[in-house]
Scaffold this active site. Structure first.
Site, PDB file in Angstrom:
ATOM      1  N   SER A 117       2.707  63.741 -10.266  1.00  0.00           N
ATOM      2  CA  SER A 117       1.793  64.453 -11.146  1.00  0.00           C
ATOM      3  C   SER A 117       1.621  63.694 -12.466  1.00  0.00           C
ATOM      4  CB  SER A 117       2.283  65.893 -11.355  1.00  0.00           C
ATOM      5  OG  SER A 117       1.291  66.692 -11.946  1.00  0.00           O
ATOM      6  N   ASP A 171      -4.310  70.577  -3.013  1.00  0.00           N
ATOM      7  CA  ASP A 171      -3.771  70.582  -4.377  1.00  0.00           C
ATOM      8  C   ASP A 171      -4.757  71.229  -5.350  1.00  0.00           C
ATOM      9  OD1 ASP A 171      -2.683  69.990  -6.879  1.00  0.00           O
ATOM     10  OD2 ASP A 171      -1.961  68.035  -6.242  1.00  0.00           O
ATOM     11  N   HIS A 202       0.357  71.285  -4.546  1.00  0.00           N
ATOM     12  CA  HIS A 202       0.878  70.351  -5.558  1.00  0.00           C
ATOM     13  C   HIS A 202       2.388  70.275  -5.392  1.00  0.00           C
ATOM     14  CE1 HIS A 202       0.267  67.889  -9.070  1.00  0.00           C
ATOM     15  NE2 HIS A 202       1.142  68.578  -9.793  1.00  0.00           N
TER      16      HIS A 202
END
Length: 221
Positions: A117, A171, A202
């Protein structure tokens, strides 16, 4: 330059391979320890895992709440009004971790920069600009920050560095289009990208870890 505190785990004495693992927004260095423990990298010999903690700062998108973050996020779409100063400051601190590993005797070509991320964004930003050839860059569920500056700022040394990219098709946090755009930009600039996507949100899934393990063994073996 800021100094990043970090956890360290060596799988054996005198490691000659290092993985620097960057966590996502609001997490810390502990976040990826269990996942990295699932990687079977014994064929590479002793490996050093380094899990730095991002600095604590207010994050605009979360109402100014103070949390660990590599840089501020000001807009939902992630790439409007980017915190260039924050990205560059964290990039310099992460590059210092790479420098420290080299000073401990690990060759740059045996160092992998990995992130998830926001940590993914920092892995791409720092790794592609680092002045010595790295062993690899792992970019999980993220995107390429300050993308418009990459072509001018990237290091000649890391133009051929292998890159592993993975993303969840479901996601909702970093939408797949962001990861795909980063992949296409990197390939257009001549970088070697191995791309995987998975039916997940995610997060990280077991299949992804298996693919990552295989890539690390192939790339560093």
């Amino acid at each position: 330059m800021m100094t990043l505190p970090a956890l360290q785990h060596d799988t054996g004495p005198n490691p000659r391979t290092s993985l620097i693992v960057l966590h996502g927004l609001g997490a810390d260095g502990h976040d990826f320890v269990p996942l990295c423990e699932e990687l079977d990298l014994r064929a590479l010999g002793a490996v050093r895992f380094i899990f730095p903690h991002a600095p604590e700062q207010a994050v605009t998108i979360n109402g100014g709440y103070v949390m660990r973050a590599w840089y501020d996020i000001r807009q939902v779409d992630l790439q409007r009004q980017e915190d260039a100063d924050g990205v560059r400051a964290s990039g310099a601190a992460i590059a210092a971790l790479i420098d420290a590993e080299r000073a401990r005797g690990v060759p740059a070509q045996r160092i992998v920069l990995m992130g998830f991320s926001q940590g993914c964004a920092m892995s791409l930003f720092t790794g592609l600009r680092y002045p010595e050839r790295l062993g690899g860059i792992v970019a999980l569920s993220g995107y390429n920050p300050l993308a418009e500056h990459l072509e001018a700022e990237r290091s000649d040394a890391n133009r051929l560095t292998p890159i592993f990219m993975a993303h969840g098709r479901l996601d909702p946090v970093v939408v797949p289009a962001r990861g795909e755009a980063a992949r296409e930009q990197l390939r257009a600039l001549g970088h070697t990208v191995e791309w995987h996507d998975y039916r997940m949100e995610h997060s990280v899934c077991p299949e992804e870890l298996r693919d990552l393990q295989a890539w690390l063994l192939k790339t560093l073996g």
